[in-house]
Design a protein around this motif. Structure first.
Motif, PDB file in Angstrom:
ATOM      1  N   UNK A  44      81.858  40.616  15.077  1.00 19.66           N
ATOM      2  CA  UNK A  44      82.410  41.946  15.344  1.00 19.66           C
ATOM      3  C   UNK A  44      82.788  42.113  16.810  1.00 19.66           C
ATOM      4  N   UNK A  45      82.147  41.363  17.697  1.00 20.00           N
ATOM      5  CA  UNK A  45      82.429  41.455  19.132  1.00 20.00           C
ATOM      6  C   UNK A  45      83.388  40.408  19.648  1.00 20.00           C
ATOM      7  N   UNK A  46      83.917  39.535  18.760  1.00 23.17           N
ATOM      8  CA  UNK A  46      84.798  38.442  19.182  1.00 23.17           C
ATOM      9  C   UNK A  46      86.262  38.838  19.027  1.00 23.17           C
ATOM     10  N   UNK A  47      87.015  38.650  20.110  1.00 25.70           N
ATOM     11  CA  UNK A  47      88.451  38.942  20.073  1.00 25.70           C
ATOM     12  C   UNK A  47      89.323  37.718  20.247  1.00 25.70           C
ATOM     13  N   UNK A  48      88.727  36.588  20.643  1.00 28.12           N
ATOM     14  CA  UNK A  48      89.476  35.347  20.837  1.00 28.12           C
ATOM     15  C   UNK A  48      88.520  34.177  20.664  1.00 28.12           C
ATOM     16  N   UNK A  49      89.034  33.097  20.082  1.00 24.43           N
ATOM     17  CA  UNK A  49      88.239  31.902  19.829  1.00 24.43           C
ATOM     18  C   UNK A  49      88.864  30.729  20.569  1.00 24.43           C
ATOM     19  N   UNK A  50      87.996  29.891  21.137  1.00 26.39           N
ATOM     20  CA  UNK A  50      88.435  28.673  21.819  1.00 26.39           C
ATOM     21  C   UNK A  50      87.643  27.520  21.232  1.00 26.39           C
ATOM     22  N   UNK A  51      88.331  26.430  20.882  1.00 24.12           N
ATOM     23  CA  UNK A  51      87.629  25.267  20.336  1.00 24.12           C
ATOM     24  C   UNK A  51      88.292  23.984  20.795  1.00 24.12           C
ATOM     25  N   UNK A  52      87.541  22.901  20.678  1.00 25.53           N
ATOM     26  CA  UNK A  52      88.074  21.583  20.988  1.00 25.53           C
ATOM     27  C   UNK A  52      88.803  20.995  19.791  1.00 25.53           C
ATOM     28  N   UNK A  53      89.573  19.968  20.054  1.00 23.35           N
ATOM     29  CA  UNK A  53      90.352  19.320  19.007  1.00 23.35           C
ATOM     30  C   UNK A  53      89.517  18.683  17.919  1.00 23.35           C
ATOM     31  N   UNK A  54      88.341  18.137  18.277  1.00 22.03           N
ATOM     32  CA  UNK A  54      87.480  17.531  17.253  1.00 22.03           C
ATOM     33  C   UNK A  54      86.934  18.592  16.305  1.00 22.03           C
ATOM     34  N   UNK A  55      86.578  19.748  16.842  1.00 23.87           N
ATOM     35  CA  UNK A  55      86.101  20.848  15.996  1.00 23.87           C
ATOM     36  C   UNK A  55      87.213  21.311  15.067  1.00 23.87           C
ATOM     37  N   UNK A  56      88.420  21.441  15.622  1.00 28.30           N
ATOM     38  CA  UNK A  56      89.576  21.851  14.808  1.00 28.30           C
ATOM     39  C   UNK A  56      89.809  20.829  13.684  1.00 28.30           C
ATOM     40  N   UNK A  57      89.805  19.530  14.019  1.00 28.99           N
ATOM     41  CA  UNK A  57      90.043  18.493  13.006  1.00 28.99           C
ATOM     42  C   UNK A  57      88.958  18.534  11.933  1.00 28.99           C
ATOM     43  N   UNK A  58      87.692  18.781  12.340  1.00 30.31           N
ATOM     44  CA  UNK A  58      86.603  18.870  11.375  1.00 30.31           C
ATOM     45  C   UNK A  58      86.851  20.035  10.410  1.00 30.31           C
ATOM     46  N   UNK A  59      87.255  21.190  10.955  1.00 26.09           N
ATOM     47  CA  UNK A  59      87.544  22.350  10.101  1.00 26.09           C
ATOM     48  C   UNK A  59      88.676  22.048   9.118  1.00 26.09           C
ATOM     49  N   UNK A  60      89.727  21.400   9.610  1.00 26.06           N
ATOM     50  CA  UNK A  60      90.871  21.096   8.738  1.00 26.06           C
ATOM     51  C   UNK A  60      90.477  20.117   7.631  1.00 26.06           C
ATOM     52  N   UNK A  61      89.567  19.194   7.937  1.00 30.03           N
ATOM     53  CA  UNK A  61      89.129  18.232   6.930  1.00 30.03           C
ATOM     54  C   UNK A  61      88.174  18.860   5.919  1.00 30.03           C
ATOM     55  N   UNK A  62      87.270  19.712   6.403  1.00 28.52           N
ATOM     56  CA  UNK A  62      86.220  20.248   5.533  1.00 28.52           C
ATOM     57  C   UNK A  62      86.542  21.616   4.929  1.00 28.52           C
ATOM     58  N   UNK A  63      87.555  22.274   5.431  1.00 29.32           N
ATOM     59  CA  UNK A  63      87.968  23.578   4.904  1.00 29.32           C
ATOM     60  C   UNK A  63      89.479  23.568   4.645  1.00 29.32           C
ATOM     61  N   UNK A  64      90.012  22.576   3.926  1.00 30.64           N
ATOM     62  CA  UNK A  64      91.466  22.487   3.753  1.00 30.64           C
ATOM     63  C   UNK A  64      92.031  23.745   3.090  1.00 30.64           C
ATOM     64  N   UNK A  65      93.076  24.250   3.700  1.00 30.28           N
ATOM     65  CA  UNK A  65      93.732  25.439   3.160  1.00 30.28           C
ATOM     66  C   UNK A  65      92.976  26.730   3.382  1.00 30.28           C
ATOM     67  N   UNK A  66      91.896  26.691   4.144  1.00 34.23           N
ATOM     68  CA  UNK A  66      91.099  27.895   4.371  1.00 34.23           C
ATOM     69  C   UNK A  66      90.801  28.041   5.862  1.00 34.23           C
ATOM     70  N   UNK A  67      91.685  28.688   6.593  1.00 34.80           N
ATOM     71  CA  UNK A  67      91.436  28.934   8.010  1.00 34.80           C
ATOM     72  C   UNK A  67      90.447  30.101   8.110  1.00 34.80           C
TER      73      UNK A  67
END
Length: 187
Positions: A44-67
């Motif tokens: 509820x208090x977050x207005x912007x997210x910052x992540x590294x490329x490895x975290x992004x790649x992990x999300x894309x692999x483990x949550x395909x089609x679900x951002x």
């Protein structure tokens, strides 16, 4: 005013993932008492997210089609070329975190900036004196090795413990503040 927060879970011995990016040790704790409420209150208090490329790649692999953050601006630090999922607000960037801090805070719209990870990216914020708060959920397992919580070259100055609580299944949530005079050099 926006704070830059590192909200993260680690093992008792300070690792956020195994050396092979396996999170099964953490995912076995999904649904622990108080976990969802803690996360929802934080988000509820977050207005912007910052992540590294490895975290992004992990999300894309483990949550395909679900951002998982469709309505929140997100910056991804990477040297790779990625496509953003439909409906996401993602900006891919290269460079030092200091170059983009004002952009993060502007996009946060007065809310906080969440450094999702990984530990190397959070360490860059800490080294630059830009990390305001560490919100750590300590998960009661020992990994033995893996990806470190905050892989800094040296120790930080003492952090101020501002809150602690025990959640379900032995998870402990700790909130530490970097005070302006105690941030690592560069801040």
């Amino acid at each position: 005013m926006s704070s830059i927060q590192y909200f993260v879970a680690s093992s008792l011995d300070g690792f956020i993932a195994t050396s092979k990016d396996d999170l099964a040790w953490l995912l076995q704790f999904d649904g622990f008492e108080g976990g969802k409420e803690s996360y929802d209150t934080f988000m509820d208090g977050v207005g912007c997210i910052v992540m590294g490329g490895e975290t992004y790649a992990w999300l894309m692999e483990h949550e395909p089609g679900n951002w998982p953050y469709p309505s929140t601006p997100c910056y991804v630090f990477t040297r790779h070329e990625y496509a953003a999922p439909p409906g996401s607000d993602i900006t891919f960037v290269r460079g030092h975190v200091r170059e983009f801090v004002q952009d993060f805070k502007d996009d946060a719209g007065g809310k906080n900036v969440w450094v999702v990870g990984g530990g190397n990216l959070a360490a860059q914020f800490a080294d630059a004196g830009l990390l305001d708060e560490l919100i750590l959920s300590v998960i009661p397992v020992v990994l033995g090795d893996g990806k470190r919580l905050l892989p800094l070259e040296g120790p930080t100055p003492p952090l101020e413990l501002t809150a602690s609580r025990t959640l379900g299944r032995g998870v402990v949530e700790l909130r530490y503040q970097f005070s302006s005079g105690d941030k690592p050099a560069g801040g």
